[in-house]
Design an enzyme around this catalytic site. Structure first.
Site, mmCIF file in Angstrom:
data_model
loop_
_atom_site.group_PDB
_atom_site.id
_atom_site.type_symbol
_atom_site.label_atom_id
_atom_site.label_comp_id
_atom_site.label_asym_id
_atom_site.label_seq_id
_atom_site.Cartn_x
_atom_site.Cartn_y
_atom_site.Cartn_z
ATOM 1 C CG HIS A 126 -2.005 0.977 1.203
ATOM 2 N ND1 HIS A 126 -1.838 2.287 1.590
ATOM 3 C CD2 HIS A 126 -3.302 0.866 0.823
ATOM 4 C CE1 HIS A 126 -2.976 2.924 1.456
ATOM 5 N NE2 HIS A 126 -3.888 2.096 0.990
ATOM 6 C CD GLU A 172 -1.615 -3.996 1.020
ATOM 7 O OE1 GLU A 172 -2.855 -4.094 1.098
ATOM 8 O OE2 GLU A 172 -1.031 -3.418 0.081
ATOM 9 C CB SER A 176 -5.929 -2.908 -0.886
ATOM 10 O OG SER A 176 -4.853 -2.303 -1.588
ATOM 11 C CE LYS A 234 -9.154 -0.529 3.919
ATOM 12 N NZ LYS A 234 -8.619 0.656 4.599
#
Length: 383
Positions: A126, A172, A176, A234
């Site tokens: 990210h 991550e 994403s 989220k």
């Protein structure tokens, strides 16, 4: 003076025009249509329990704003209570609450790795992780996506060249934009064997995967060489992020992290909302099960259409061309499905895509209808 202003304005206008020519000009759009774009995976953002918890906190006198940084008067009992409950929930020694996932990643990666250390970062990490790493004093090396071998090789090469510090492997847990998962077991072994840290951004796994929704890092949290970031905006339906680590590293962040020291503390009401969301994860496992059922249902439909599901709630539909991606997204929006296009630099050049997000804000019927519409519109676009 007007000429100077015109020159400045022309630079901005020129930059925007260049984005438009490349099909990358962005604009803000309203929330319309059936939700296939948000990260509200468990539909907690408008959950009655969160509303009631926040309303009760307001009635009991909890302030709306913190009024200052945590090191001044902004440190509220709601922040400290959340951090204690989060540490217990996720199995870490300590937690530190930030106002956003971006600032949490930036703060941790710009502060914890030291001069002489090495940050080994997955190429699809990210933007907040990348910016934090760049702001650190450590050396940075980028590795092939989800390739633990290149991560180990990077550390080996660094040591051979005289690297004396500690390596930080930053990933991550669920990516994403691709929805795939990191090889955490292999990366944890590499970190252990190289006196290193494993840094895990759990943004899209928190609340969705792991026992009680504790994420894919649940088996590793509590180790002295693991730092995990759990985003609260989220699946948890609120805002902010929790950095889970040891008490020693938490104290170091409190004393050395500029994004923590100089920022106004998050709203105490958001801390209340996040604490309630953690209780919901424990007390309402049916939400997580319903989402996994939806993921499996969508996966079956996707395979029947001849493309490959990601295995998570994030489903990328690769188009490649920027303008075609946005044309396809607009066609789906006209049919009542809120699907958005993702273009570079968010994703690599040539991999523009629709990022389809599955949440409990939709039903299986909605998923089936959206996928049918996608198939029809994609065929029309090719014609």
């Amino acid at each position: 003076m007007p000429q100077d202003r015109t020159f400045a304005d022309s630079r901005y206008a020129g930059a925007l025009a260049a984005l438009a020519r490349d099909g990358r000009l962005r604009n803000l759009q309203p929330r319309e249509g059936i939700d296939f774009v948000s990260n509200d995976y468990l539909a907690l953002a408008e959950a009655p329990r969160l509303r009631k918890a926040v309303m009760a906190a307001i009635e009991s006198g909890t302030p709306i704003g913190a009024g200052g940084s945590r090191l001044l008067r902004g440190n509220c009992m709601e922040h400290e209570r959340l951090e204690a409950e989060a540490a217990d929930f996720f199995g870490a020694e300590s937690a530190l609450y930030f106002g956003a996932g971006y600032s949490a990643n930036f703060a941790a990666l710009s502060t914890l790795p030291q001069r002489g250390d090495l940050i080994v970062m997955d190429e699809l990490s990210h933007a907040s992780m990348r910016e934090g790493a760049r702001a650190s004093r450590a050396e940075i090396v980028e590795t092939s996506h989800n390739d633990s071998t290149t991560a180990a090789d990077a550390i080996r090469t660094w040591r051979a060249k005289g690297g004396k510090g500690r390596p930080w492997i930053a990933v991550e847990s669920i990516y994403s934009m691709d929805g795939d998962t990191a090889p955490l077991t292999e990366l944890m072994d590499i970190a252990d064997h190289n006196d290193g840290f494993l840094y895990i951004d759990e943004a899209h796994a928190t609340g969705v995967f792991g026992p009680e929704g504790r994420g894919l890092s649940a088996a590793y949290e509590g180790r002295a060489n693991v730092v995990a970031v759990h985003t609260c905006g989220k699946a948890l339906g609120a805002s902010g992020a929790l950095v889970m680590t040891t008490k020693l590293l938490r104290d170091f962040l409190v004393n050395r992290s500029r994004p923590f020291i100089f920022a106004t503390a998050p709203s105490p009401l958001m801390a209340v909302a996040v604490a309630e969301a953690l209780k919901i994860l424990r007390e309402e496992p049916v939400r997580r099960q319903r989402l996994h059922d939806l993921i499996a249902f969508a996966g079956g439909k996707i395979r029947a259409q001849g493309w490959t599901p990601s295995g998570s709630q994030i489903i990328p539909y690769i188009v490649g061309h920027n303008e075609r991606t946005m044309t396809l997204a607009a066609a789906l929006q006209r049919r009542g499905f809120d699907v958005r296009g993702i273009r570079p630099p968010t994703v690599p050049v040539g991999s523009a895509r629709l990022r389809i997000s599955l949440t409990l804000n939709v039903t299986g019927t909605d998923v089936e209808s959206m996928l049918a519409a996608l198939q029809e519109e994609a065929q029309t676009l090719k014609a």
